[in-house]
Every structure is written in C-alpha cells, then in structure tokens.
Design an enzyme around this catalytic site. Structure first.
Site, PDB file in Angstrom:
ATOM      1  CG  HIS A 190       0.311   6.241  -0.658  1.00  0.00           C
ATOM      2  ND1 HIS A 190      -0.806   6.769  -1.260  1.00  0.00           N
ATOM      3  CD2 HIS A 190      -0.126   5.689   0.514  1.00  0.00           C
ATOM      4  CE1 HIS A 190      -1.868   6.554  -0.494  1.00  0.00           C
ATOM      5  NE2 HIS A 190      -1.484   5.900   0.584  1.00  0.00           N
ATOM      6  CD  GLU A 199      -4.843   6.603   2.062  1.00  0.00           C
ATOM      7  OE1 GLU A 199      -4.297   5.538   1.738  1.00  0.00           O
ATOM      8  OE2 GLU A 199      -4.243   7.526   2.646  1.00  0.00           O
ATOM      9  CG  HIS A 248      -1.771   1.191   1.385  1.00  0.00           C
ATOM     10  ND1 HIS A 248      -3.110   1.210   1.050  1.00  0.00           N
ATOM     11  CD2 HIS A 248      -1.492   2.454   1.825  1.00  0.00           C
ATOM     12  CE1 HIS A 248      -3.607   2.416   1.282  1.00  0.00           C
ATOM     13  NE2 HIS A 248      -2.644   3.192   1.752  1.00  0.00           N
ATOM     14  CD  GLU A 249       1.725   3.769   3.641  1.00  0.00           C
ATOM     15  OE1 GLU A 249       2.004   4.792   2.983  1.00  0.00           O
ATOM     16  OE2 GLU A 249       0.721   3.693   4.359  1.00  0.00           O
TER      17      GLU A 249
END
Length: 847
Positions: free
Chosen positions: A614, A639, A610-611
């Site tokens: 980003h 998100e 997930h990170e």
C-alpha cells in the site's frame, strides 16, 4: 501491504564498485548490452563472440574468433587486453551513475526464481552514503511539531481558507459562466493544499504518545468533518458545479472524472433532496455519523485492557515473551499482565496449552470495547435512514453503485457462490482439527476436557499445532530467520528491483539538514520512527519520488493494527510542478530487546509486505489532483495491488533473500543466541531450503476455514446493511447475528455451546473497518482477490522479479491511482477483461 539479486541504489556506490570487481565476466556483458553508455570506440565489433561461463573469474571471458580472423595475432590480443583493462578501470572509477547502471544489468542477468539463488541482505543506504543524485531531495519532509493549541488553530485556519475559496467562487461565477476552470479548479487546488496539512493533523490521534495531542487531533477531525458536511451541502456551490457539468466542456480524462465525482458527491450528500425538513434531517444524520466514526475509532485506539495471569498457567508460551510482560504488584504480585495488543494476544491463543486461559483471553478480547456496541448499532440505523432519504432501498445499494461490483446482488451472489464452494472443504479441515484436538488432549492425559466441540479459542492453537506436527513447521523457529530490520531491508530491495526505486534512510545529522526547522527530531513523531527518501533509479530517471515512514512497534495510545496512512498526497501544484507524497506504515510488531531483535513469524512477514505494498502504491502514484492520489481507488479494488504482492512471500527465492538469522545481526546477538540455544555454533545465515519447502507446502493448510472467516465478515457486513425496511433495521440483533453467522459459516463453536446464548460477545464493536469506510465494502477483501490472483498468475508467476513487468505494473496500475476507472486500469494491464479462474484455482476450487 509487503529482496535475490537487487537493482537500484539502496546499496552505496562503493558496494556497486566491489560487485563490479568481483564479477568481471558479467561486466563484459554489460559492455555489450550498454555500449551506448561508453565511448563508441569500445563497442563490440562483428565477428567477436563474448562467451560467459558460470564462474566469476576473469578467465571466463573468452574471445572466440573464426580460424581465419586476424585477431589471432598475439599483438592484437595484447591490445585487446589493454583495452579491456582500461574499460574496467574506467568503470570502477566512474561515478555512482555508472555503478548504478552496472548493478542494474548484473541483477537482470542473475536468476531470481531458482530455489537456491539469493543475495544476503545488505545494509540500508544512508543519506551520507548515497550517490550524490540521491542526497538532496527537492522537497523537505513534513514536520511533526504540533501542540494541542497549534493543532486546533491550524485546523480552523485551513477551514476558513477553504470556506473563503468557496465563497469567492459563488461571488464571482454565475450559472451561465460556470466552467471547470472557474468552479472546480479553485476548489481542487485548495483541496490539494489543505491535504498537505490536514492528513497530518488527523494522524496524531493514531500515533502520538501525548493524550492531549491525540484529543486535539480527534477534535480537529470533528471540525474537518463538520466543515466537510457543510461544504458538501452548499446549494449555491452545487448549482455552479451542476452548471459546469451541463456545459459539457472538452476536458482531459482526469478533470472530467473529478467533475463527475464532485457532482455525484453533492447528490449523495442530500442536495437531490428538496430543501426542507428531510434535507435538514439528512444533514443531522451526516453530522452524527461523523461523530460516531471518530468516537468509535478513538476508543479502539486508546483501548488498553488486559488480563493478569499466573505465569504457570501460560505453559506453552515462550519464556522470553512471558518475561517481557508487565509484572504485577500488590494484589497482582507474582502475575503478569497480557494485553489485547497483537504481540500479546496471538501468542497466547497460539501456544497456551491451557484451554481456560485461551478462552478467557478470546472472550475478553471480543468484549474489550463494549462501549462501542451502541455506537455501532446507531451507525447502522443512521446509514439506513440516510440511504432511504436519498431514494435508495438500503445503504448497501448506495455504497456499491460506484464500486466495481456495482450492485448488492453481484456481491451477494459472489459471496453465496463462494460459500457453497468452500463449505465442503471447511468441514473436511474442521474434522482433521477436531481429531488433532482429541489426540492432543489424550496425549496429555486430559481426555476429560474434550467435550466434542471445537471452540473459537481452540482454532489458532490447533492450527499452529497441525503445522508443527504434520509439516514440522515451527513458527517460532522460522521467525529466527526474519528479524524485522533485515526483513524490511530485503523487502525494500525487492521493490527496488521490481519497480525501479531506490530507498535512502535518513538518520542522524542528515535529518537536521533536511528538516525545515534544522532539528532532525521534528521530521518524525516518535523516536522509534524510521524515515526514507525514495527515488527513481537511473533507469527511471533518478527523480525524487517521496518519503516513506516506518512506525513498527506498539505503544500506549497508538493505532493497534497494521495500516498505511497517507501523510501528504502527490499532485500538480499551482505552478505546474509536482508535489511529492509522504506515506507512513504503522504496525505493532514486538520490540527488540538487548538479547533478541524483533522477530517476524511468516504470517507477519506477509502482513508487512502487504502494508508496504500500500505504501508503494501511495508513493509511485502520479495524478494531477490529490483526490485521486495513490490508494484513493474504489474499496473493492484497493486491496488488489497489495494482495498480489503477498505472493512474493510464498516464492522460494524471495523468502531466501528476505531471510537472515538474527544471530548474524551483531556480535552481541550472536553471543545471546549461543547462550540461549545452548548451541555450539550459529545456524546457516539464510533460512534452509527444507524449511522454505515446508512453508510453501502449508500455504493452503486450513485455507477453506480462513476464507470462510473472511466470508463471515463480508456476509455480516452485507446482512446488516441490506434490511428490507427501516423497521427491519431497527429489529436487528447485531451481536447475535455476528456470532450466529460466524458459527454457521465457519463451523467454530463459541460460548453458546456452553449455554451462554449467541449474545456472549460483541466482536462487531472492535470491527473498525465497518465504521472507517469499509461499510458495505468488506466483501472487497475477497472480491479483489479475483483481480490480484489474475494479475499475478497472468503476468508474474513465471518470473516474479521481472523488472520489465514490474515497471509495466508500476506505470499501468499503481501510477494511475484513482484517476481513471479501475476496470479500465485492470484491463489495460491484463490486456483483457479479468477472469476468476486463477482465484478459484488458487483456492483449490473446481469451476
């Protein structure tokens, strides 16, 4: 924010050559598909059919001809064979460019979604091993050489430079001559250049081991915030921006968006309030809110509390973890210290059999930053007062009007509807967990500990136990196949194939070569940090993309959660050239030891992906202005891109490709594994299919309770930011509301069931999101899932590794950043308006 057959240049050229030698049958297909890259005399002629069998031997390439074809001549067959071998030899000896193209073609031909299809993770490419096109970035990486004094001096220099730009605009431009070019453009260029330094100056407070430097970074943030408020409330500049907007020039879409956003920013900073006491009060509020935000997060970052436990009370917790805890001396001799950092906290809550230990740890963690309680309350009151000064009924209305949701009613209806749909499922899940608790305590002869309640400190323990008992899912066992280093390597390979990227790790003397100072240590802020140069692969043009930093282990004074930080944004500079971004992933995974590497449980694999998502958004963005770069999008969309990528962590083929048992990492780790496990041989290198199947089956186990927890955060956020009046805001009992809402929505019991009331804890005082920008915006985590699930199931579910769709996603969604309305971006990718159908289906909710 989160690699199967991989494309791109993470692998070295000699690796691609070796693959070419091993896969000549697919090489023949590459000649057919990409004959334009070779001499035209090698192109396949009509009447010849290349037939490829599954085997990877040269004999599987057969040239089938019609019976009457002159190609039946033995002499011609020999000529063809000679020609084929010439082509093959040429490709093997060709430059890395051809190898890269070859690798790309091979990988697109391999299946990526079948359960057993995977490629073991290969070593990360270093700058020395990379193809020549990837060895010389056109832009040096940033340096991290600040001292406390230099940091403050640089901050003041940037502020004075920016103030001079504003003063010059006011001096040289009048309302009648105001235009985008002479009012907005100078400020935008200054903003671009300031961000190259200011982001890093503020970053030190989250990562530096030097407290003096962290304090200086915090002071710099305060100075920047004060200057930002001063700038945002300059009536003379606003008058020119207002005139430029009213001039209604023909502008490109991104410049028009910048003009409109800038104008709205001045209005929201109080310049719609007539000059006088009310505007002065508004300015005071903004300054105080800025100080609160900085102090609140500083306290969270520097929180270093913990509890001393006797090791015998930690039954159930891994022995090697306990051995890694700090050992006590003096009055704590014989004890170990457990901190509130995630690598310590979560194993205690998941595995400690003693409920008193779990309770002590949980309650202490909720109260670890009680000095923030009054700051949080003060922030809520000031926000409400400021919104009312601007003419809004509450802070939520002000914050949401520019988001995708547009109004608090839309948010409240969404959250209320979701609550109704999740409550029944949550109750059913809770009943199963209560039954499991009863049977567990009975099996241990501790029935007397079961008072009929299911406590907050029970949940992680019994959720984990359910996975182990009902699904034979041992998270510690699963983690053995996800060493941090090889998992990262696999994730980067996924992004290579999907988005057309190449990652080159910069180590050793290569850091010295790239550093502007000539010292490689200057391009990182800590010795643990990894740095990569990121490039487009050949299909995307082989251009430079930016720098990726990974800071993955906890240390004192470091930001305590997982997050992505932009260090330098991308934009078009004064000379019309692209400035490339630098982005940092900051996490807190356990550190490796001589006898075991850092291992990730599956939920940590999801977090990491997930990170990293980003980070990729930050890297591949292509905007004119830094204001809109990367993740600079509205909160209820930011998100969605990373949430969508989490689905790759639930895809069998990708889990297989990410996995590599830690005993294969080195001979030393192999010996350590065999010694600690008492096994006679290593397990399989890749995670077994039956364990993958178990992981997939647990995706939605206790899902309703997990989503109700997110609903609690979002609903609490809206509740405290939507008071009917300022008097009602002042009456808010925030800690009590936080704990009551959690009990009501999640159904989990707290100390209130033991007679302590609902003010037993102050979880909101550790809730950094609501101070650092997610105020009246936390609903976005659930709201954006509507978009993320729609994108995944509409485009990627059938083939998650489709290079075609991955690149379309990169260019249609990620590349745009915040340079256009997010709904426009979403509709362009989906080809229609978004639908919640996939979101509810994923949650198992009928609509």
């Amino acid at each position: 924010m989160p690699r199967a057959p991989w494309q791109g240049s993470l692998q070295a050229a000699d690796q691609a050559t070796r693959e070419a030698l091993e896969l000549p049958s697919l090489l023949a297909c590459s000649c057919l598909s990409h004959c334009s890259s070779l001499d035209s005399s090698h192109s396949v002629k009509p009447g010849r059919i290349i037939h490829i069998r599954p085997s990877c031997q040269l004999s599987t390439v057969e040239l089938q001809q019609p019976p009457t074809s002159t190609l039946a001549s033995p002499r011609l067959y020999k000529l063809l064979l000679v020609a084929f071998l010439f082509i093959l030899t040429t490709l093997i000896l060709a430059s890395g460019r051809y190898s890269s193209r070859l690798s790309s073609v091979l990988n697109q031909l391999r299946p990526s979604t079948t359960f057993g299809s995977y490629s073991p993770a290969r070593p990360l490419t270093s700058a020395a091993m990379a193809p020549s096109a990837y060895r010389a970035p056109p832009q040096a990486p940033p340096t991290f050489t600040a001292t406390p004094d230099s940091l403050i001096q640089d901050t003041k220099r940037l502020i004075e430079k920016s103030r001079a730009v504003q003063d010059a605009v006011v001096k040289d431009v009048t309302a009648s001559t105001a235009s985008f070019a002479n009012v907005l453009l100078p400020a935008a260029k200054d903003e671009n250049e300031m961000a190259l330094e200011s982001h890093i100056l503020g970053f030190y407070q989250s990562v530096s081991t030097d407290k003096a430097l962290r304090d200086a970074s915090t002071e710099a943030d305060e100075l920047f915030e004060e200057f930002g408020i001063e700038s945002a409330m300059r009536q003379d500049v606003f008058d020119l921006v207002d005139a430029a907007l009213k001039a209604n020039e023909k502008l490109d879409p991104e410049s028009r968006r910048l003009l409109e956003k800038e104008h709205k920013g001045y209005v929201n900073y109080g310049l719609s309030i007539p000059a006088g006491p009310k505007r002065d009060r508004f300015k005071e509020i903004k300054k105080e809110l800025s100080k609160i935000s900085i102090d609140f997060n500083k306290r969270l970052n520097e929180e270093n509390g913990g509890i001393w436990f006797d090791p015998k009370d930690l039954d159930g917790v891994q022995t090697d973890l306990i051995e890694g805890f700090k050992k006590g001396e003096g009055e704590n001799a014989g004890k170990v210290r457990v901190t509130f950092k995630y690598p310590d906290l979560f194993p205690i809550l998941k595995y400690a059999k003693n409920p008193d230990v779990r309770r002590e740890m949980f309650v202490a963690n909720e109260n670890k930053c009680n000095e923030n309680v009054e700051l949080f309350r003060r922030a809520i009151l000031l926000r409400d007062e400021a919104a009312r000064l601007l003419g809004y009924p509450n802070h939520a209305t002000l914050r949401i009007e520019d988001k995708m949701a547009k109004t608090p009613k839309t948010v409240d209806d969404f959250l209320g509807d979701l609550k109704g749909k999740l409550k029944e499922g949550g109750a059913a899940e809770l009943k199963k967990l209560q039954d499991l608790k009863a049977s567990d305590l009975k099996s241990r002869g501790e029935e007397k500990l079961n008072d009929g309640n299911y406590y907050l400190w029970d949940h992680r323990f019994y959720d984990t136990l359910m996975l182990e008992k009902d699904f034979q899912l041992d998270q510690e066992k699963i983690a053995e196949w996800f060493p941090l280093s090889s998992t990262i390597r696999g994730m980067l390979e996924i992004f290579e194939q999907l988005f057309g990227l190449a990652f080159v790790e910069i180590t050793g003397t290569e850091r010295d070569k790239l550093s502007e100072s000539g010292k490689g240590s200057d391009i990182v802020w800590h010795e643990d940090v990894q740095v990569f140069s990121v490039w487009d692969d050949e299909g995307e043009g082989s251009g430079f993309v930016g720098y990726l930093y990974l800071d993955l282990h906890p240390r004192e004074g470091k930001y305590g959660h997982a997050a992505n930080f932009n260090l330098q944004p991308g934009f078009i500079d004064r000379d019309g050239k692209r400035r490339y971004p630098a982005t940092a992933l900051v996490c807190n995974f356990s550190k490796p030891t001589p006898k075991k590497p850092s291992l990730l449980k599956h939920d940590e694999v999801v977090t990491l992906f997930h990170e990293l998502g980003h980070g990729i958004h930050d890297l591949v963005s292509r905007t004119t202005y830094s204001r809109f770069h990367g993740t600079s999008v509205v909160r209820d969309f930011v998100e969605a891109p990373s949430q969508m990528l989490e689905n790759w962590c639930w895809t069998p083929s990708q889990l297989k490709s990410l996995s590599k048992h830690w005993s294969y990492a080195s001979p030393e780790y192999k010996a350590a594994y065999l010694e600690s496990s008492k096994a006679s041989a290593q397990p399989s290198e890749q995670i077994p299919d039956d364990i993958i199947d178990g992981i997939i089956k647990t995706k939605h186990v206790n899902d309703a309770l997990a989503n109700l927890r997110q609903l609690h955060f979002g609903t609490f956020d809206m509740r405290i930011h939507e008071p009917a009046s300022h008097a009602d805001a002042e009456k808010l009992e925030i800690s009590k509301i936080y704990n009551e809402m959690r009990a009501e929505l999640c159904g989990l019991d707290g100390p209130e069931k033991l007679g302590e009331g609902f003010d037993w804890g102050n979880g909101q005082a550790t809730f950094g999101h609501l101070i650092a920008g997610y105020d009246a915006g936390y609903y976005g985590y659930l709201f954006s899932q509507v978009y993320s699930m729609d994108m995944f199931y509409s485009v990627f579910s059938k083939d998650p590794m489709s290079p075609k769709e991955g690149r379309r996603y990169r260019h249609t969604v990620l590349e745009k950043g915040g340079s256009q309305d997010e709904m426009e971006t979403l509709e362009a990718f989906l080809g229609r308006k978004p639908s919640p159908e996939a979101f509810y289906k994923e949650m198992g909710i009928s609509v």
